[in-house]
Design a protein around this motif. Structure first.
Motif, PDB file in Angstrom:
ATOM      1  N   PRO A  56      -7.896   8.989   2.828  1.00 21.82           N
ATOM      2  CA  PRO A  56      -7.802   9.993   1.535  1.00 21.82           C
ATOM      3  C   PRO A  56      -6.704   9.955   0.516  1.00 21.82           C
ATOM      4  CG  PRO A  56      -7.921  11.248   3.416  1.00 21.82           C
ATOM      5  CD  PRO A  56      -7.818   9.812   4.245  1.00 21.82           C
ATOM      6  N   PHE A  57      -5.355   8.605   0.333  1.00 23.38           N
ATOM      7  CA  PHE A  57      -4.692   8.261  -0.148  1.00 23.38           C
ATOM      8  C   PHE A  57      -4.523   6.941  -0.035  1.00 23.38           C
ATOM      9  CE2 PHE A  57      -3.496  12.247   0.544  1.00 23.38           C
ATOM     10  CZ  PHE A  57      -3.598  13.333  -1.000  1.00 23.38           C
ATOM     11  N   LEU A  58      -5.135   5.826   0.139  1.00 31.34           N
ATOM     12  CA  LEU A  58      -5.439   4.639   0.415  1.00 31.34           C
ATOM     13  C   LEU A  58      -5.608   3.943  -1.107  1.00 31.34           C
ATOM     14  CD1 LEU A  58      -5.647   1.954   2.287  1.00 31.34           C
ATOM     15  CD2 LEU A  58      -8.280   2.017   1.877  1.00 31.34           C
ATOM     16  N   ASP A  59      -4.957   3.045  -1.261  1.00 34.07           N
ATOM     17  CA  ASP A  59      -4.769   2.666  -3.154  1.00 34.07           C
ATOM     18  C   ASP A  59      -5.163   1.495  -2.739  1.00 34.07           C
ATOM     19  OD1 ASP A  59      -4.001   1.305  -4.923  1.00 34.07           O
ATOM     20  OD2 ASP A  59      -1.497   1.366  -4.312  1.00 34.07           O
ATOM     21  N   VAL A  60      -6.952   1.806  -2.799  1.00 36.37           N
ATOM     22  CA  VAL A  60      -7.732   0.815  -2.606  1.00 36.37           C
ATOM     23  C   VAL A  60      -7.543  -0.730  -3.670  1.00 36.37           C
ATOM     24  CG1 VAL A  60     -10.305  -0.122  -3.162  1.00 36.37           C
ATOM     25  CG2 VAL A  60      -9.500   2.251  -2.778  1.00 36.37           C
ATOM     26  N   ARG A  61      -6.832  -0.509  -4.979  1.00 38.19           N
ATOM     27  CA  ARG A  61      -6.509  -1.604  -5.163  1.00 38.19           C
ATOM     28  C   ARG A  61      -5.695  -3.165  -4.046  1.00 38.19           C
ATOM     29  NH1 ARG A  61      -4.520  -2.594 -11.569  1.00 38.19           N
ATOM     30  NH2 ARG A  61      -3.958  -4.858 -11.805  1.00 38.19           N
ATOM     31  N   ALA A  62      -4.417  -2.186  -3.662  1.00 34.20           N
ATOM     32  CA  ALA A  62      -3.534  -2.392  -2.698  1.00 34.20           C
ATOM     33  C   ALA A  62      -3.467  -3.322  -2.324  1.00 34.20           C
ATOM     34  CB  ALA A  62      -2.006  -1.480  -2.594  1.00 34.20           C
ATOM     35  N   PHE A  63      -4.746  -2.521  -1.494  1.00 37.80           N
ATOM     36  CA  PHE A  63      -5.207  -2.685  -0.022  1.00 37.80           C
ATOM     37  C   PHE A  63      -5.790  -4.931  -0.458  1.00 37.80           C
ATOM     38  CE2 PHE A  63      -8.973  -2.611   3.190  1.00 37.80           C
ATOM     39  CZ  PHE A  63      -8.581  -2.438   4.124  1.00 37.80           C
ATOM     40  N   LEU A  64      -6.952  -4.338  -1.130  1.00 39.36           N
ATOM     41  CA  LEU A  64      -7.697  -5.395  -1.502  1.00 39.36           C
ATOM     42  C   LEU A  64      -6.809  -6.895  -1.643  1.00 39.36           C
ATOM     43  CD1 LEU A  64     -10.800  -4.128  -3.352  1.00 39.36           C
ATOM     44  CD2 LEU A  64     -10.647  -4.417  -1.456  1.00 39.36           C
ATOM     45  N   GLN A  65      -5.347  -6.432  -3.014  1.00 40.34           N
ATOM     46  CA  GLN A  65      -4.651  -7.470  -2.880  1.00 40.34           C
ATOM     47  C   GLN A  65      -4.513  -7.848  -1.609  1.00 40.34           C
ATOM     48  OE1 GLN A  65      -4.436  -8.537  -6.407  1.00 40.34           O
ATOM     49  NE2 GLN A  65      -3.373  -9.615  -5.436  1.00 40.34           N
ATOM     50  N   SER A  66      -4.397  -6.961  -0.536  1.00 36.72           N
ATOM     51  CA  SER A  66      -3.413  -7.807   0.227  1.00 36.72           C
ATOM     52  C   SER A  66      -4.244  -8.605   1.424  1.00 36.72           C
ATOM     53  CB  SER A  66      -2.603  -6.300   1.478  1.00 36.72           C
ATOM     54  OG  SER A  66      -4.131  -5.501   2.758  1.00 36.72           O
ATOM     55  N   LEU A  67      -5.730  -8.310   1.782  1.00 36.12           N
ATOM     56  CA  LEU A  67      -6.905  -8.573   2.088  1.00 36.12           C
ATOM     57  C   LEU A  67      -6.559 -10.255   1.372  1.00 36.12           C
ATOM     58  CD1 LEU A  67      -9.682  -6.490   2.439  1.00 36.12           C
ATOM     59  CD2 LEU A  67      -7.776  -7.034   3.683  1.00 36.12           C
ATOM     60  N   LYS A  68      -6.181 -10.505   0.197  1.00 36.00           N
ATOM     61  CA  LYS A  68      -6.191 -11.964  -0.148  1.00 36.00           C
ATOM     62  C   LYS A  68      -5.506 -12.795   0.917  1.00 36.00           C
ATOM     63  CE  LYS A  68      -7.955 -11.033  -4.541  1.00 36.00           C
ATOM     64  NZ  LYS A  68      -7.631 -11.121  -6.129  1.00 36.00           N
ATOM     65  N   ARG A  69      -4.390 -12.200   1.160  1.00 35.62           N
ATOM     66  CA  ARG A  69      -3.145 -13.043   2.206  1.00 35.62           C
ATOM     67  C   ARG A  69      -4.083 -13.821   3.031  1.00 35.62           C
ATOM     68  NH1 ARG A  69       0.900  -8.349   3.076  1.00 35.62           N
ATOM     69  NH2 ARG A  69      -0.558  -7.569   4.067  1.00 35.62           N
ATOM     70  N   PRO A  70      -3.565 -15.107   3.137  1.00 32.68           N
ATOM     71  CA  PRO A  70      -4.185 -16.372   4.220  1.00 32.68           C
ATOM     72  C   PRO A  70      -4.245 -15.286   5.482  1.00 32.68           C
ATOM     73  CG  PRO A  70      -2.615 -17.162   3.069  1.00 32.68           C
ATOM     74  CD  PRO A  70      -2.920 -15.861   2.831  1.00 32.68           C
ATOM     75  N   ILE A  71      -2.862 -15.119   5.907  1.00 37.05           N
ATOM     76  CA  ILE A  71      -2.978 -14.141   6.822  1.00 37.05           C
ATOM     77  C   ILE A  71      -3.998 -13.067   7.182  1.00 37.05           C
ATOM     78  CG2 ILE A  71      -0.694 -14.824   7.996  1.00 37.05           C
ATOM     79  CD1 ILE A  71       0.295 -12.022   7.175  1.00 37.05           C
ATOM     80  N   ALA A  72      -4.811 -12.444   6.514  1.00 38.03           N
ATOM     81  CA  ALA A  72      -5.743 -11.738   6.638  1.00 38.03           C
ATOM     82  C   ALA A  72      -7.158 -12.049   6.744  1.00 38.03           C
ATOM     83  CB  ALA A  72      -5.303 -10.676   5.723  1.00 38.03           C
TER      84      ALA A  72
END
Length: 431
Positions: A62-78
């Protein structure tokens, strides 16, 4: 007046609930609760773990910051664990197995998609330490239940009653949990002793010993026997001085010798290494060790046939069927879809490409936990345990051990990233 007061009370309750429903903080608290329930249920139930994890993921929506979450997926650990799942999906295109087998083989990798979610969530949540506590308490309770089942076998939920001291799951899963908890406690114990908080340190020492005593006298897997010394070695090199290492090593050797003499169960488990090998070599019997050697030998042959991209997702069982020899009670007649080695499991299906992605995942997660602190230690220990136990099993793809890795690395990794951000802000403020 009474009716009016009741109406006002109901309206107030409704307003309160609506306000909490619209509050991101309330959703975060609820997500934390179900994350804690997920890790607490892991030692006990496969179904509850899946249910609580699904609710945890739903509470984030419901309150997921989609932009921040997608940005976090770009990190190699993810990105690395995601890449392994994508490789499993793409690998279905060149596999000769039936489509049902291909899709079934994708399923064990899907849990890795949750790891970046845990990283993202616990990078923002201050309750990561509650996850560690919940898992520790849950395993401690399971240890108590294991002793009860050892003395009263009818208490077990296992229908066959064949595994001594096992209430649920199996002895491999239970040993993985107890070994992780016992060795993980080494860090807080040393920190407490340095702070001269002896009572609390003594309590944790007693808890750690209770796990080891259970493994020595009730049941333990041979994988745990091999990996526990390695995990202790990692801890000693990172956190102890050479003099302390020598003293503790002497104490551990003395304790191990005492346990060896006092525990027939421990000696029996260790003796099976030699007996299993001898029976396999001389008679071709499908012993536990013998089967692994048979699976590894054949898997290396499969890998040599398609070294770059492998035979495709879900191809392993079909390949073993093709090279099956003999019949009846022989190791060479066994057909399996899992070669009991994580590297070979990946290599057979996706070749060097798969090995590169797998090892990149492990290495990136190891590098994430370079530092000093409980979260660093727990995260490092989870990765080290998974790497070394994966020499004897496909533990990244197994349900129980795979979720231990996903949750452990996700929670500890999120806590580490959060701590680094706080330190960076403090540094900026100080400058």
């Amino acid at each position: 007046m009474t009716d009016q007061a009741t109406t006002l009370a109901r309206e107030t309750t409704g307003q309160t609930l609506w306000r909490r429903f619209r509050s991101p903080a309330a959703w975060y608290e609820t997500a934390d609760l179900f994350a804690i329930l997920t890790v607490a249920s892991l030692p006990w139930s496969t179904s509850l773990t899946a249910i609580f994890n699904a609710v945890f993921l739903l509470c984030m929506v419901p309150f997921l910051d989609v932009r921040a979450f997608l940005q976090s997926l770009k990190r190699p650990i993810a990105a690395a664990p995601i890449a392994l799942v994508l490789l499993a999906l793409v690998g279905t295109l060149w596999s000769d197995a039936a489509w049902g087998a291909r899709l079934y083989a994708v399923n064990p990798t899907v849990k890795l998609l949750v790891l970046p979610v845990f990283l993202y969530h616990f990078e923002r949540s201050p309750r990561g330490h509650w996850m560690f506590i919940a898992f520790l308490v849950s395993c401690a309770l399971l240890s108590v239940m294991s002793w009860l089942v050892a003395f009263y076998p009818n208490l077990t939920l296992k229908p066959d009653h064949l595994e001594r001291g096992i209430f649920v799951k199996n002895y491999i899963d239970q040993s993985q949990e107890f070994a992780l908890c016992a060795v993980a406690l080494a860090y807080p114990i040393v920190m407490l002793l340095r702070e001269k908080r002896y009572w609390f340190a003594g309590l944790l020492i007693a808890l750690a010993l209770s796990f080891f005593v259970n493994m020595a006298f009730v049941v333990v897997s041979r994988t745990a026997l091999v990996t526990v010394p390695i995990m202790f070695g990692v801890f000693a090199l990172l956190h102890l001085r050479w003099r302390s290492i020598a003293i503790i090593s002497a104490a551990l050797l003395a304790g191990a010798a005492l346990a060896w003499q006092a525990s027939p169960q421990l000696r029996k488990t260790a003796d099976t290494f030699a007996s299993d090998y001898t029976r396999y070599v001389e008679k071709g019997e499908p012993t536990s060790l013998g089967l692994r050697l048979e699976f590894w030998r054949k898997s290396l042959g499969f890998f040599a046939e398609a070294p770059i991209k492998g035979h495709g997702t879900g191809s392993t069982r079909g390949l073993f069927e093709q090279v099956k020899t003999g019949s009846g009670y022989q190791a060479s007649a066994e057909v399996i879809g899992n070669p009991h080695n994580q590297t070979l499991n990946v290599a057979v299906q996706w070749g060097i490409i798969g090995i590169a992605v797998l090892y990149a995942t492990w290495i990136l997660h190891l590098l994430l936990f370079r530092g000093d602190g409980l979260a660093y230690w727990v995260g490092l220990l989870v990765v080290v345990q998974n790497v070394f136990t994966s020499l004897f099993n496909s533990h990244l793809f197994d349900f129980h051990e795979g979720w231990m890795y996903v949750i452990g690395v996700g929670v500890a990794g999120g806590m580490v990233i959060r701590a680094r951000r706080v330190e960076a802000k403090v540094g900026e403020a100080g400058s």
